[in-house]
Design a protein around this motif. Structure first.
Motif, PDB file in Angstrom:
ATOM      1  N   ARG A 144       0.742  -1.204  -0.057  1.00 34.63           N
ATOM      2  CA  ARG A 144      -0.065  -0.127  -0.092  1.00 34.63           C
ATOM      3  C   ARG A 144       0.729   1.356  -0.092  1.00 34.63           C
TER       4      ARG A 144
ATOM      5  N   TRP B  32       2.140   6.774  -6.858  1.00 38.71           N
ATOM      6  CA  TRP B  32       0.764   7.237  -7.429  1.00 38.71           C
ATOM      7  C   TRP B  32       0.543   8.674  -7.166  1.00 38.71           C
TER       8      TRP B  32
ATOM      9  N   TRP C 153      -1.961   6.417 -13.711  1.00 37.67           N
ATOM     10  CA  TRP C 153      -2.705   6.879 -12.434  1.00 37.67           C
ATOM     11  C   TRP C 153      -3.867   6.633 -12.266  1.00 37.67           C
TER      12      TRP C 153
ATOM     13  N   ILE D 171      -5.496   1.472  -5.237  1.00 37.37           N
ATOM     14  CA  ILE D 171      -5.568   1.892  -4.077  1.00 37.37           C
ATOM     15  C   ILE D 171      -6.735   1.838  -3.466  1.00 37.37           C
ATOM     16  N   HIS D 172      -7.924   1.779  -4.003  1.00 40.86           N
ATOM     17  CA  HIS D 172      -9.119   1.551  -3.638  1.00 40.86           C
ATOM     18  C   HIS D 172      -9.452   0.041  -3.561  1.00 40.86           C
TER      19      HIS D 172
ATOM     20  N   MET E 220      -8.139  -1.313  -0.335  1.00 37.67           N
ATOM     21  CA  MET E 220      -8.952  -1.072   0.684  1.00 37.67           C
ATOM     22  C   MET E 220     -10.149  -2.140   1.132  1.00 37.67           C
TER      23      MET E 220
ATOM     24  N   ALA F 162     -19.648   0.112  -3.492  1.00 41.40           N
ATOM     25  CA  ALA F 162     -19.276   1.346  -3.960  1.00 41.40           C
ATOM     26  C   ALA F 162     -17.770   1.215  -4.576  1.00 41.40           C
ATOM     27  N   LEU F 163     -16.991   0.596  -3.788  1.00 39.54           N
ATOM     28  CA  LEU F 163     -15.576   0.491  -4.194  1.00 39.54           C
ATOM     29  C   LEU F 163     -15.439  -0.186  -5.511  1.00 39.54           C
TER      30      LEU F 163
ATOM     31  N   THR G 278     -16.528   2.014  -8.203  1.00 42.03           N
ATOM     32  CA  THR G 278     -15.375   2.912  -8.494  1.00 42.03           C
ATOM     33  C   THR G 278     -14.353   2.117  -9.261  1.00 42.03           C
TER      34      THR G 278
ATOM     35  N   ARG H  76      -7.605   7.480   6.659  1.00 39.79           N
ATOM     36  CA  ARG H  76      -9.040   7.849   6.331  1.00 39.79           C
ATOM     37  C   ARG H  76      -9.221   9.340   5.713  1.00 39.79           C
TER      38      ARG H  76
ATOM     39  N   GLY I 267      -7.477  10.393   2.900  1.00 40.13           N
ATOM     40  CA  GLY I 267      -8.314  10.032   1.514  1.00 40.13           C
ATOM     41  C   GLY I 267      -9.130  11.065   1.110  1.00 40.13           C
TER      42      GLY I 267
ATOM     43  N   VAL J  77      -7.631  13.966  -0.409  1.00 39.82           N
ATOM     44  CA  VAL J  77      -7.567  13.824  -1.586  1.00 39.82           C
ATOM     45  C   VAL J  77      -8.810  14.044  -2.625  1.00 39.82           C
ATOM     46  N   HIS J  78     -10.003  13.508  -2.170  1.00 38.82           N
ATOM     47  CA  HIS J  78     -11.247  13.456  -2.610  1.00 38.82           C
ATOM     48  C   HIS J  78     -11.375  14.990  -2.849  1.00 38.82           C
TER      49      HIS J  78
ATOM     50  N   ILE K  29      -9.470  16.288  -5.747  1.00 33.92           N
ATOM     51  CA  ILE K  29      -9.974  15.946  -6.998  1.00 33.92           C
ATOM     52  C   ILE K  29     -11.212  16.756  -7.533  1.00 33.92           C
TER      53      ILE K  29
ATOM     54  N   ALA L 286      -2.244  10.601   3.946  1.00 33.50           N
ATOM     55  CA  ALA L 286      -2.482   9.009   3.900  1.00 33.50           C
ATOM     56  C   ALA L 286      -1.263   8.150   4.067  1.00 33.50           C
TER      57      ALA L 286
END
Ligand code: HEM
Ligand code: HEM
Length: 668
Positions: free
Chosen positions: A207, A214, A251, A258-259, A262, A349-350, A353, A492, A495, A498-499, A502, A636
């Motif tokens: 990770r 990344w 990327w 990465i997801h 998790m 959801a992941l 994604t 957490r 992350g 980061v969101h 984005i 993270a």
């Protein structure tokens, strides 16, 4: 010095070969002494490669033009920072730099493995050494940076003027840090497959390496986009050029990886999705290098084109074939992926994604490769294809980013989820209504900005509920308790930051692409012209010699609402060493919009000038978002202290557990 550099390279190949043989025999015979010697040889390779890099820097600084690389990429009048960055300006130097970075990563891998004392370190060191040997063979036998000419030129050809920008100092090395870094997760994955240690915790091992690479690739890409914006003179930052796509593709798969790391089921053991995403990401890095250097697909910023692409293609094929075969032989030991009884849950959801990210990757990859068949099919792809397909796929992804944090691992609580989503929904509706009231009538913009507001409100709510839920800290107030919980749950909150980054990038991209105003104008001395709310007054023009170039400058006073707000000086540089003039654009940047002016021509007699004027709304949010992404990813990535540390993924039980919510997670 160049002989010394070449000698260091040859010695590095020797020690790398030794490490491969020694590690392979050590592993095979179960001889720890041999394996340890193989690992020590990796340190030696790093030392020799460092010497080679120092030697190349020395000949660059000494302007030893008998070295072909120095003569091709520098000149006597080249400024010191660019002379240093000539290290990665051309094929030979950038390959040497790549090999050196890889040896540094390999050293870090061995050192970190020494602490963990893991057998996987031997296998992964073996894989990294093989990759390193490939690069060393290229640098020594195909693209030797120390190659000498049989004469000494009086001056060098100089550096491509486009590259003489401060971004030359950080964009290429940061992109390479990302590209090269993905070798480590790849090596660790192959190590697990080779050793058959499928039950060992794999996620904590890969990770942090994944996050680091990344992060570098993402930041390097944003820096490249910023460079394109200020240097290429067309007012854009992304043209879906193959080199640009070459960094976006890994990327995107890296984000999917990465997801997928998790997912909690399997106590952190390796799963098929991890293998596919790690190998895919590494293969896309090699593919990117192949595209950049083969010249097979034409690109506006491929600076190192040669036949070397074929070697990369062969290497790419070996990587894929070896990984597929190894996975096939170990298929029985692979754990299943997360599945949830409920459709409305975090795992679902992941998964969505990951699928959306892979769909975007596939669409962009197809578009990148399309020129290979476009002549045969007599169809050409325009940037519309890329814009539309990525908006259609990445739009829902952004929306999902706002919903996902409110889901729970077990799922099933659809009513609870809808209740939790009310506040973000109100945020989105208020934003949409406000934009309509402000006169925005374009459905795309209203929807896109409302979705962004949805995610921002949802993400900020995560921080707020963390704040409310935190116990009072040592100083007796809730804030210090929250700071301590932030530190404990770096991954957490990192992350979520980061969101947010984005979303900011999305706001910048939507604003600057959908609402850009662009005009080509001509101005006579003292004349005025209004573009998108700004009035430009042409003050003066000059054409003056500078070091190594002539510089044409137009001076413009800028008025907004009747008041002078700036003086802009767009320039055109005529480097003596190059036929091609380079635009140095002038930009007035605010949080609301950029006024971007490029000098495109002039008449000597009348001093009439031609300008490209662009008003680009919200573009600055792309660069701010890049910075926020950096902060979040560092948060993270940063290891939590062991004492605090349940959240450190190296030992993070919550990520390895089979869906048992822990800590705050349990409250959601
Ligand atoms: C959106 C913008 C950009 C992206 C995504 C991007 C991406 C990349 C990538 C992926 C590489 C590594 C290629 C490889 O060696 O395999 C690279 C290297 C490089 N980039 Fe960029 N780049 C961008 C803009 C620019 C601009 C505007 C310039 C200069 C005008 C530039 C100059 C370089 C140089 C000199 C290298 C190192 C030499 C080479 O490998 O070609 N880049 N960039
Ligand atoms: C381009 C889009 C995205 C990017 C760049 C991104 C990036 C990241 C990063 C870097 C992390 C930190 C990972 C770690 O610490 O290991 C993270 C965490 C997370 N992301 Fe994303 N993400 C994106 C989209 C999404 C989407 C669409 C979802 C919805 C499922 C999502 C859900 C999460 C969750 C749940 C976390 C972890 C938070 C926690 O630990 O509780 N992400 N993201």
């Amino acid at each position: 010095m160049s002989d010394l550099g070449f000698l260091a390279l040859s010695l590095a190949l020797g020690t790398t070969t030794y490490s491969i043989v020694s590690l392979a025999l050590g592993i095979r015979k179960g001889d720890e002494g041999l394996a340890a010697a193989g690992k020590r040889a990796i340190y030696a390779s790093a030392v020799f490669l460092t010497l080679a890099v120092v030697a190349l820097i020395y000949v660059l600084l000494a302007r030893d033009f008998q070295v072909e690389y120095v003569a091709s990429h520098t000149s006597r009048d080249l400024a010191l920072p660019y002379t240093l960055s000539a290290l990665w300006a051309g094929q030979e130097g950038s390959l040497l730099f790549w090999a050196w970075l890889l040896s540094v990563y390999a050293t870090a891998l061995v050192l970190s493995g020494r602490r963990a004392g893991h057998i996987l370190t031997s296998y992964s060191s073996l894989v990294v050494s093989c990759v390193l040997a490939f690069f060393l063979l290229l640098v020594i036998f195909v693209n030797n940076p120390f190659q000498r000419l049989d004469f000494v030129p009086s001056d060098g050809l100089g550096m491509n003027p486009l590259l003489q920008n401060p971004a030359m100092i950080w964009h290429p090395p940061i992109v390479y840090l990302g590209y090269v870094g993905f070798t480590v997760p790849f090596a660790l994955t192959l190590a697990v497959l080779l050793s058959g240690k499928m039950e060992d915790p794999y996620v904590p091992l890969v990770r942090r390496w994944t996050l680091l690479s990344w992060l570098c690739l993402g930041v390097g890409t944003v820096l490249g986009a910023q460079w394109a914006y200020v240097e290429l003179g067309w007012g854009g930052y992304w043209g879906w050029d193959p080199v640009e796509n070459a960094s976006l593709l890994p990327w995107l798969t890296g984000t999917a990886l990465i997801h997928s790391l998790m997912m909690r089921r399997g106590r952190g053991a390796i799963k098929l999705s991890h293998i596919v995403l790690v190998v895919g990401t590494f293969a896309l890095c090699i593919f990117g290098t192949f595209v950049t250097r083969s010249g097979m697909i034409s690109s506006v910023h491929a600076f190192a084109v040669s036949r070397i692409g074929l070697y990369f293609l062969a290497f790419l094929l070996s990587v894929v074939v070896a990984s597929v075969l190894l996975t096939f032989t170990r298929r029985s030991g692979l754990r299943g992926d997360d599945e949830s009884e409920s459709l409305v849950s975090r795992p679902t959801a992941l998964w969505v994604t990951i699928v959306l990210l892979l769909a975007a990757t596939a669409a962009i990859l197809l578009g990148t490769l399309f020129p290979l068949v476009s002549d045969t099919l007599n169809v050409a792809l325009t940037t519309d294809y890329f814009n539309t397909s990525s908006a259609l796929i990445l739009g829902p992804l952004i929306l999902l980013m706002g919903i996902c944090p409110f889901t729970t691992w077990k799922g099933g609580d659809s009513r609870g989820l809808s209740r939790r989503l009310i506040a973000p929904l109100i945020g989105a509706l208020v934003t949409g209504a406000a934009l309509l009231l402000l006169g925005l009538r374009d459905a795309f913009g209203v929807v896109a900005f409302s979705v962004c507001a949805f995610v921002i409100v949802g993400t900020l709510l995560q921080f707020y509920s963390g704040f409310r839920g935190s116990r009072r800290g040592s100083e007796g107030n809730r804030l210090s308790g929250f700071v301590s919980s932030l530190r404990k749950q770096r991954s957490r909150y990192g992350g979520y930051v980061v969101h947010l980054g984005i979303v900011m990038i999305t706001i910048g991209v939507v604003g600057s692409s959908a609402y850009k105003i662009e005009e080509s104008i001509t101005l006579d001395p003292s004349a005025m012209r209004t573009v998108g709310g700004y009035t430009l007054r042409y003050e003066e023009f000059s054409y003056l010699p500078a070091v190594g170039k002539d510089v044409a400058t137009a001076t413009l006073a800028v008025y907004e609402g009747g008041e002078q707000v700036a003086v802009l000086r767009p320039e055109k540089h005529f480097h003596h060493s190059s036929q091609q003039p380079v635009s140095e654009v002038a930009i007035r940047s605010t949080l609301k919009e950029d006024l971007y002016v490029a000098l495109t021509g002039w008449e000597d007699a009348s001093q009439r000038i031609a300008l490209e004027v662009i008003v680009s709304p919200l573009v600055v949010w792309i660069w701010i978002g890049g910075g926020v992404l950096l902060v979040g990813a560092v948060l993270a990535f940063w290891p939590a202290r062991r004492a605090e540390g349940a959240e450190d993924l190296a030992v993070d039980p919550s990520r390895a557990s089979e869906g048992r919510p822990t800590g705050e997670e349990g409250q959601r």
